[in-house]
Structures are given as C-alpha cells and as structure tokens.
Write a protein that holds these residues in place. Structure first.
Motif, PDB file in Angstrom:
ATOM      1  N   ALA A 269       0.821  -1.205   0.000  1.00 52.49           N
ATOM      2  CA  ALA A 269       0.000   0.000   0.000  1.00 52.49           C
ATOM      3  C   ALA A 269       0.861   1.265   0.000  1.00 52.49           C
ATOM      4  N   ARG A 270       2.033   1.197   0.600  1.00 53.35           N
ATOM      5  CA  ARG A 270       2.869   2.388   0.776  1.00 53.35           C
ATOM      6  C   ARG A 270       3.870   2.597  -0.345  1.00 53.35           C
ATOM      7  N   ASN A 271       4.335   1.530  -0.940  1.00 50.53           N
ATOM      8  CA  ASN A 271       5.411   1.580  -1.924  1.00 50.53           C
ATOM      9  C   ASN A 271       4.848   1.481  -3.339  1.00 50.53           C
ATOM     10  N   PRO A 272       4.883   2.568  -4.111  1.00 49.74           N
ATOM     11  CA  PRO A 272       4.327   2.508  -5.468  1.00 49.74           C
ATOM     12  C   PRO A 272       5.120   1.617  -6.418  1.00 49.74           C
ATOM     13  N   ALA A 273       6.349   1.263  -6.009  1.00 51.96           N
ATOM     14  CA  ALA A 273       7.176   0.399  -6.853  1.00 51.96           C
ATOM     15  C   ALA A 273       7.336  -0.994  -6.253  1.00 51.96           C
ATOM     16  N   PHE A 274       6.418  -1.357  -5.340  1.00 54.57           N
ATOM     17  CA  PHE A 274       6.529  -2.673  -4.689  1.00 54.57           C
ATOM     18  C   PHE A 274       6.637  -3.775  -5.733  1.00 54.57           C
ATOM     19  N   ASN A 275       7.593  -4.657  -5.531  1.00 49.68           N
ATOM     20  CA  ASN A 275       7.876  -5.706  -6.503  1.00 49.68           C
ATOM     21  C   ASN A 275       7.552  -7.066  -5.902  1.00 49.68           C
ATOM     22  N   ALA A 276       6.393  -7.597  -6.256  1.00 50.56           N
ATOM     23  CA  ALA A 276       5.997  -8.924  -5.752  1.00 50.56           C
ATOM     24  C   ALA A 276       6.575  -9.998  -6.669  1.00 50.56           C
ATOM     25  N   SER A 277       7.894 -10.033  -6.728  1.00 48.80           N
ATOM     26  CA  SER A 277       8.593 -10.998  -7.567  1.00 48.80           C
ATOM     27  C   SER A 277       8.709 -12.335  -6.850  1.00 48.80           C
ATOM     28  N   ALA A 278       9.329 -13.299  -7.529  1.00 50.81           N
ATOM     29  CA  ALA A 278       9.561 -14.603  -6.899  1.00 50.81           C
ATOM     30  C   ALA A 278      10.420 -14.448  -5.651  1.00 50.81           C
TER      31      ALA A 278
END
Length: 260
Positions: free
Chosen positions: A183-192
C-alpha cells in the motif's frame, strides 16, 4: 530472496547431529567463550539479513563482515545456531552464482554485497524498509515497530504462552507487513524473490529460535535477535537438537498454510 538463498541470508562442521553446541537449557545462559556479542564497528560490514549479522556480531563469522567463505558459513551456522554444517551449501553456491560479490574472489562475499535489490534483498522485509525509499540495508525501527506490535512482543501476560509467538501469530504479522508495504510503496515488486523470501525469512527465524517443547518462539528471543542482532544466549538460547533443511521447508509450508 529466493527460498534457498534466504536460508543463508537469514544466517551458516563442527557439531555432531543431535547435540547442542553450548549446552544451554531453559533458564538463563551465558555467551560461549570467545564468541561474545560485540556491536559492529564503523568499518565492519553487515547485510540486510539478520541471522548473518548475528553470527558476525558474535564472531562465528568474521566480525569485519568481509570475505566470507563457505567453510566459514558452515562453521558459523553449526556452532552458532546448531544447524547441520552442510545445510546451506547450495544456498551459498547460489549466492556466488548471482555474481554479487565485490571481494575480487568469486568464491567469497562481503555481507553488504547481499543488499542487491530483488536478488537476496526483497520488498516487504520484516525489519528493513523497501529499496524504493532509499535504504534497504539497515534496520528500520519504524518498520519493525509495526511488526513487533502485531507479534505482541510487548504484551507479556501471566500465562505461559503470553511469553511466546506462535506460527499463526507470526504468519499474520508477516502478511500485515507485506500488505502495508504494498500500500505504501508505489514500486513494490511482488517478484519470486519476495513471494518466497518473505515467508521464508520468517520461517528461518522461527526454526532457529524454536522451542520444541512449547511449539512456539520466546518473545525475548525475537527481540534480541532482531532489535540488537544478538543471539539470545544470555536469555537461554540453545536448541536441544540439530536443525536442517527439512525443518526449514516444513516451517515454510506451515506459514503459508495460515489463513491471513
């Protein structure tokens, strides 16, 4: 953090299977001679990975945090955490294969080499801020405060289990931290790396500090481990059996099985 790498990052033959290196029991203990805790100096290197930092702060790994070898990792996790010495060999080799090392020797690494984003380090850490905000290497009191609150670390009621964190509580606290980061990080990376590393790092912490009799982890152990990056020998840490990769994999699955 990939599932095999997170094992090294959360922590590495001298201890025989089934033995405790220092014989600590349930009560108070002492730090092993020659491996007393010392906070790192200004020239010492540390990683975003708490377990490895703990080992370096006690001298199981070089206190400088520099030029770490596979033999040093084997010694450290067996003597410091009572894991089978070869538990993390594959993970160490993967870390080298990522070519993150800046030592000049491809078979070694400095602890702060592991800060490379989305290789070892990942968004949604339990104790570090995200790469997007500029410092994914150092402990963040603000980030940890939210996690500690959800773990109930400052709630020490009269009951025995009030002093412990269960898998369910830990899994829910981890999920809340990831949700907050997304929610806070616009560049959040839900990678492996993040998908496996987030529950994997938590699983490694739980396995390393696990109380087999109670089936949970003491809150004071967690506070020492994370907030001071100190192995809680003084508090009585000392697993009564040797841990291995199977323990870590089983805990990883238990965390994922919790409905959050």
């Amino acid at each position: 953090m990939k599932i095999t790498i997170l094992v090294v990052a959360g922590l590495v033959g001298l201890v025989a299977a089934g033995t405790c290196p220092f014989g600590h029991g349930k009560g108070k203990g002492t730090e092993p001679k020659g491996f007393e805790y010392h906070a790192p100096g200004p020239e010492d290197r540390r990683s975003p990975c708490i377990g490895l930092n703990n080992l370096a702060n006690h001298g199981f790994l070089p206190r400088s945090g520099k030029d770490i070898t596979i033999d040093q990792v084997r010694f450290a996790v067996s003597r410091g955490f009572n894991y089978e010495p070869s538990t993390f060999d594959f993970a160490f080799n993967q870390a080298v294969d990522f070519k993150l090392t800046t030592t000049g020797n491809p078979q070694t690494f400095h602890l702060d080499d592991l800060k490379a984003h989305d290789e070892i380090e990942f968004d949604g850490s339990l104790s570090r801020d995200d790469f997007y905000f500029g410092d994914q290497l150092h402990f963040s009191p603000k980030i940890w405060a939210g996690v500690a609150k959800n773990l109930g670390l400052d709630k020490m009621g009269p009951g025995k289990m009030d002093r412990y964190v269960t898998v369910e509580t830990a899994a829910k606290a981890r999920a809340a931290r990831v949700a907050e980061a997304k929610a806070r990080n616009p560049a959040f990376n839900a990678s492996a790396a993040e998908v496996q590393g987030s529950p994997g790092t938590l699983g490694l912490l739980l396995v390393t500090l696990w109380d087999d009799e109670v089936g949970a982890v003491r809150k004071d152990f967690i506070k020492s481990w994370v907030e001071e990056e100190r192995i809680p020998f003084i508090e009585g840490f000392g697993p009564t059996r040797t841990r291995n990769g199977t323990d870590i994999s089983e805990m990883f699955e238990r965390i994922l099985a919790v409905k959050v």
